[in-house]
Design a protein around this motif. Structure first.
Motif, PDB file in Angstrom:
ATOM      1  N   PHE A 220      -4.380 -11.030 -21.107  1.00 48.82           N
ATOM      2  CA  PHE A 220      -5.167 -11.894 -21.674  1.00 48.82           C
ATOM      3  C   PHE A 220      -6.078 -12.616 -20.535  1.00 48.82           C
ATOM      4  CE2 PHE A 220      -2.211 -11.202 -25.202  1.00 48.82           C
ATOM      5  CZ  PHE A 220      -3.179 -10.758 -26.052  1.00 48.82           C
ATOM      6  N   LEU A 221      -7.346 -12.526 -20.651  1.00 52.88           N
ATOM      7  CA  LEU A 221      -8.247 -13.181 -19.498  1.00 52.88           C
ATOM      8  C   LEU A 221      -8.879 -14.293 -19.863  1.00 52.88           C
ATOM      9  CD1 LEU A 221      -9.733  -9.962 -17.567  1.00 52.88           C
ATOM     10  CD2 LEU A 221      -7.413 -11.433 -16.847  1.00 52.88           C
ATOM     11  N   GLY A 222      -9.251 -15.311 -18.824  1.00 51.84           N
ATOM     12  CA  GLY A 222      -9.956 -16.621 -19.446  1.00 51.84           C
ATOM     13  C   GLY A 222     -11.379 -16.307 -19.179  1.00 51.84           C
ATOM     14  N   ALA A 223     -12.105 -17.049 -19.342  1.00 48.57           N
ATOM     15  CA  ALA A 223     -13.666 -16.949 -19.390  1.00 48.57           C
ATOM     16  C   ALA A 223     -14.148 -16.538 -18.253  1.00 48.57           C
ATOM     17  CB  ALA A 223     -14.504 -18.090 -19.883  1.00 48.57           C
ATOM     18  N   ARG A 224     -13.349 -16.920 -17.021  1.00 48.87           N
ATOM     19  CA  ARG A 224     -13.977 -16.955 -15.566  1.00 48.87           C
ATOM     20  C   ARG A 224     -13.159 -15.652 -14.865  1.00 48.87           C
ATOM     21  NH1 ARG A 224     -14.299 -23.403 -13.502  1.00 48.87           N
ATOM     22  NH2 ARG A 224     -15.942 -23.929 -14.982  1.00 48.87           N
ATOM     23  N   GLY A 225     -12.432 -14.995 -15.800  1.00 44.69           N
ATOM     24  CA  GLY A 225     -11.714 -13.712 -15.114  1.00 44.69           C
ATOM     25  C   GLY A 225     -10.053 -14.120 -14.568  1.00 44.69           C
ATOM     26  N   GLY A 226      -9.823 -15.320 -14.793  1.00 43.47           N
ATOM     27  CA  GLY A 226      -8.546 -15.479 -14.341  1.00 43.47           C
ATOM     28  C   GLY A 226      -7.475 -15.541 -15.713  1.00 43.47           C
ATOM     29  N   PRO A 227      -6.156 -15.666 -15.197  1.00 43.07           N
ATOM     30  CA  PRO A 227      -5.316 -15.671 -16.484  1.00 43.07           C
ATOM     31  C   PRO A 227      -5.426 -16.917 -17.503  1.00 43.07           C
ATOM     32  CG  PRO A 227      -4.212 -16.581 -14.781  1.00 43.07           C
ATOM     33  CD  PRO A 227      -5.320 -16.185 -14.141  1.00 43.07           C
ATOM     34  N   LEU A 228      -5.384 -16.287 -18.940  1.00 45.08           N
ATOM     35  CA  LEU A 228      -5.657 -17.449 -19.956  1.00 45.08           C
ATOM     36  C   LEU A 228      -4.375 -18.197 -19.934  1.00 45.08           C
ATOM     37  CD1 LEU A 228      -7.289 -18.108 -22.594  1.00 45.08           C
ATOM     38  CD2 LEU A 228      -5.689 -16.637 -23.887  1.00 45.08           C
TER      39      LEU A 228
END
Length: 307
Positions: A220-228
């Protein structure tokens, strides 16, 4: 540790913590919480006895010393639940140390924890839990984030995962198998059946994700590509709660409570639910029995109001 604790006692404390991590599978956060509890106790004991804070102070420990410590903690405003946790850590350390050093701590270990009212889990109603899944998807800024949020929430409610367990999944978990191997608290693994709805939700998210998750990276990724992150999920859940008019208890963890409670209501076996949730003790799972009974009594009271 800044407190005046002898080197021997400091070494004993570190040995006990290492034992908890290695043999009991205690998570690092748990071990650090235990360290804080025991260090606080040792600090009080040094002041209370006026000694050097060495092993001898524990060899001669009496129930009266333990009661004095608990009274001190009460005076600091420590609640019964927190004091019971502190006492559990102290007794665990004393039990381990007495076995290692060969002294009798029976009288001290028999000290009773303060009574407290256990908080019952607060699950959502079945229709509310389903509504949350739809709401988190509908309120997102774009389709892929909506699909992601719906997939996370579906894993919490449909599989009973902790939020940390869901966010720890890697891209290699996709496509989800029929049975998912989950690493829970203390590094303990368990097998969790995966519902078709959860598998489909994750597959839809991955298909819409602008940068498909790498096998060794977070699923699951955050909006900027890092981990949620946990806070992002909590914020999403809070927005859904407000939109649906749900109580403040409608948190991500409440979905795990809902999974267990609804499974029990449908006739699920308590031991099986314990395995699915990864509870070390059946008594933890039995809290859901009390929830089920409480809800039944609420229904009864509405159907049969007193005259």
């Amino acid at each position: 540790m800044s407190l005046a604790i002898s080197p021997a006692l400091r070494d004993a404390l570190e040995g006990w913590l290492a034992h908890l991590r290695a043999l009991d599978g205690a998570a690092e956060n748990t071990a650090e919480a235990y360290r804080t509890d025991v260090v606080g106790f040792l600090g009080f004991l040094g002041r209370h006895q006026g000694g050097s804070g060495g092993l001898a102070s524990l060899r001669g420990l009496t129930p009266s010393d333990l009661r004095a410590w608990m009274a001190h903690e009460r005076g600091r405003g420590i609640a019964s639940r927190s004091l019971a946790r502190e006492l559990s850590a102290v007794k665990s350390f004393l039990r381990w140390l007495s076995d290692r050093e060969g002294f009798d701590a029976t009288a001290v270990l028999s000290a009773r924890a303060p009574a407290f009212q256990r908080k019952l889990p607060r699950p959502l109603a079945e229709d509310a839990a389903r509504a949350v899944i739809g709401q988190v998807e509908a309120q997102a800024h774009d389709d892929w984030q909506g699909a992601r949020d719906a997939a996370v929430v579906t894993l919490l409610y449909g599989c009973g995962l902790r939020i940390s367990e869901a966010l720890a999944l890697t891209g290699a978990a996709h496509p989800l198998p029929d049975t998912l191997r989950v690493t829970g608290k203390g590094g303990k693994e368990r097998l969790v059946p995966v519902l078709p709805a959860a598998r489909a939700a994750v597959a839809r998210y991955v298909a819409l994700c602008p940068a498909p998750p790498a096998p060794q990276g977070p699923l699951f990724l955050g909006a900027r590509g890092g981990p949620l992150g946990r806070r992002q999920v909590a914020k999403v859940m809070e927005q859904a709660r407000l939109a649906l008019g749900l109580p403040a208890s409608a948190t991500p963890h409440a979905l795990r409570h809902s999974f267990a409670t609804h499974l029990l209501s449908a006739g699920g076996d308590l031991r099986a639910i314990q395995e699915l949730l990864g509870h070390a003790s059946l008594s933890t799972t039995q809290a859901y029995t009390a929830v089920d009974t409480a809800r039944l009594m609420e229904v009864y009271a509405r159907a049969h109001p007193r005259a």
